[in-house]
Design a protein around this motif. Structure first.
Motif, PDB file in Angstrom:
ATOM      1  N   LEU A  44       4.670  -4.811   6.354  1.00 20.65           N
ATOM      2  CA  LEU A  44       3.874  -3.719   6.912  1.00 20.65           C
ATOM      3  C   LEU A  44       4.022  -2.449   6.091  1.00 20.65           C
ATOM      4  CD1 LEU A  44       2.076  -2.652   9.231  1.00 20.65           C
ATOM      5  CD2 LEU A  44       4.185  -2.008  10.389  1.00 20.65           C
ATOM      6  N   SER A  45       5.257  -2.119   5.709  1.00 22.35           N
ATOM      7  CA  SER A  45       5.465  -0.908   4.906  1.00 22.35           C
ATOM      8  C   SER A  45       4.812  -1.043   3.536  1.00 22.35           C
ATOM      9  CB  SER A  45       6.952  -0.592   4.765  1.00 22.35           C
ATOM     10  OG  SER A  45       7.593  -1.505   3.907  1.00 22.35           O
ATOM     11  N   THR A  46       4.841  -2.241   2.963  1.00 24.88           N
ATOM     12  CA  THR A  46       4.203  -2.465   1.668  1.00 24.88           C
ATOM     13  C   THR A  46       2.696  -2.263   1.767  1.00 24.88           C
ATOM     14  OG1 THR A  46       5.945  -3.988   0.983  1.00 24.88           O
ATOM     15  CG2 THR A  46       3.843  -4.175  -0.153  1.00 24.88           C
ATOM     16  N   GLY A  50       0.708   0.780   0.081  1.00 26.86           N
ATOM     17  CA  GLY A  50      -0.344   0.365  -0.840  1.00 26.86           C
ATOM     18  C   GLY A  50      -1.713   0.893  -0.440  1.00 26.86           C
ATOM     19  N   ALA A  51      -1.990   0.883   0.860  1.00 26.93           N
ATOM     20  CA  ALA A  51      -3.290   1.365   1.328  1.00 26.93           C
ATOM     21  C   ALA A  51      -3.438   2.859   1.109  1.00 26.93           C
ATOM     22  CB  ALA A  51      -3.475   1.027   2.802  1.00 26.93           C
ATOM     23  N   PHE A  58      -7.304   5.386  -5.583  1.00 24.40           N
ATOM     24  CA  PHE A  58      -8.201   4.828  -6.593  1.00 24.40           C
ATOM     25  C   PHE A  58      -9.629   4.688  -6.079  1.00 24.40           C
ATOM     26  CE2 PHE A  58      -4.108   3.970  -8.451  1.00 24.40           C
ATOM     27  CZ  PHE A  58      -4.331   4.480  -9.718  1.00 24.40           C
ATOM     28  N   ALA A  59      -9.827   4.583  -4.773  1.00 24.93           N
ATOM     29  CA  ALA A  59     -11.189   4.639  -4.238  1.00 24.93           C
ATOM     30  C   ALA A  59     -11.763   6.034  -4.455  1.00 24.93           C
ATOM     31  CB  ALA A  59     -11.190   4.280  -2.749  1.00 24.93           C
ATOM     32  N   TRP A  60     -10.937   7.050  -4.259  1.00 25.18           N
ATOM     33  CA  TRP A  60     -11.379   8.425  -4.488  1.00 25.18           C
ATOM     34  C   TRP A  60     -11.611   8.676  -5.976  1.00 25.18           C
ATOM     35  CZ3 TRP A  60      -9.072  12.661  -6.926  1.00 25.18           C
ATOM     36  CH2 TRP A  60      -9.725  13.882  -6.723  1.00 25.18           C
ATOM     37  N   VAL A 110       0.697  -6.632  -4.071  1.00 26.49           N
ATOM     38  CA  VAL A 110      -0.069  -5.933  -3.028  1.00 26.49           C
ATOM     39  C   VAL A 110      -0.573  -4.599  -3.554  1.00 26.49           C
ATOM     40  CG1 VAL A 110       0.146  -4.782  -0.781  1.00 26.49           C
ATOM     41  CG2 VAL A 110       0.999  -7.100  -1.075  1.00 26.49           C
ATOM     42  N   PHE A 111       0.288  -3.864  -4.265  1.00 27.82           N
ATOM     43  CA  PHE A 111      -0.142  -2.579  -4.833  1.00 27.82           C
ATOM     44  C   PHE A 111      -1.286  -2.780  -5.826  1.00 27.82           C
ATOM     45  CE2 PHE A 111       4.202  -0.254  -4.256  1.00 27.82           C
ATOM     46  CZ  PHE A 111       4.012  -0.265  -2.896  1.00 27.82           C
TER      47      PHE A 111
END
Length: 130
Positions: A44-46, A50-51, A58-60, A110-111
């Motif tokens: 969950l922390s990962t 990552g989110a 990177f979406a921005w 995940v990252f």
């Protein structure tokens, strides 16, 4: 995040967020009684980190970017992943527990996946001439 988890659930829960340098979790991993890649709190922390840190940024960064800006954001993602891998390089020592090494690879994967997803989700090329 670690301080909030520590205050809410105690220190054992907080140290499971990033178990790579925790002595007793390393011992438990050597014994085979702890595998961070199967720990829901670690996963969950990962995903949360990552989110927020990879997908969101990177979406921005890719939003409205032309081809060269998109390539530059991809290059920055690669550089950031190399930096994270360098910070966790102690985990690739031959005497480090295999379960912890796998957890480092899971975290890096995940990252990378969330960063790439953010790049492509945020990439909406600018329309010129309208």
């Amino acid at each position: 995040m670690g301080v909030a988890v520590d205050a809410s659930f105690g220190p054992y829960a907080a140290e499971r967020l990033s178990p790579f340098s925790n002595a007793h979790l390393l011992e438990e991993s050597l014994d085979g009684s702890y595998a961070p890649a199967a720990d829901p709190l670690f996963l969950l922390s990962t995903v949360v980190v990552g989110a927020l840190a990879f997908f969101g940024v990177f979406a921005w960064a890719a939003r409205g970017a032309d081809r060269s800006g998109f390539a530059l954001a991809g290059f920055a993602l690669g550089g950031l992943l190399v930096l994270v891998a360098c910070l966790l390089r102690f985990a690739f020592d031959s005497e480090y527990p295999a379960g912890m090494q796998f957890a480092v690879l899971v975290r890096l994967g995940v990252f990378a996946g969330l960063g790439l997803l953010g790049l492509f989700a945020g990439h909406k090329p600018a329309v010129h001439g309208r």
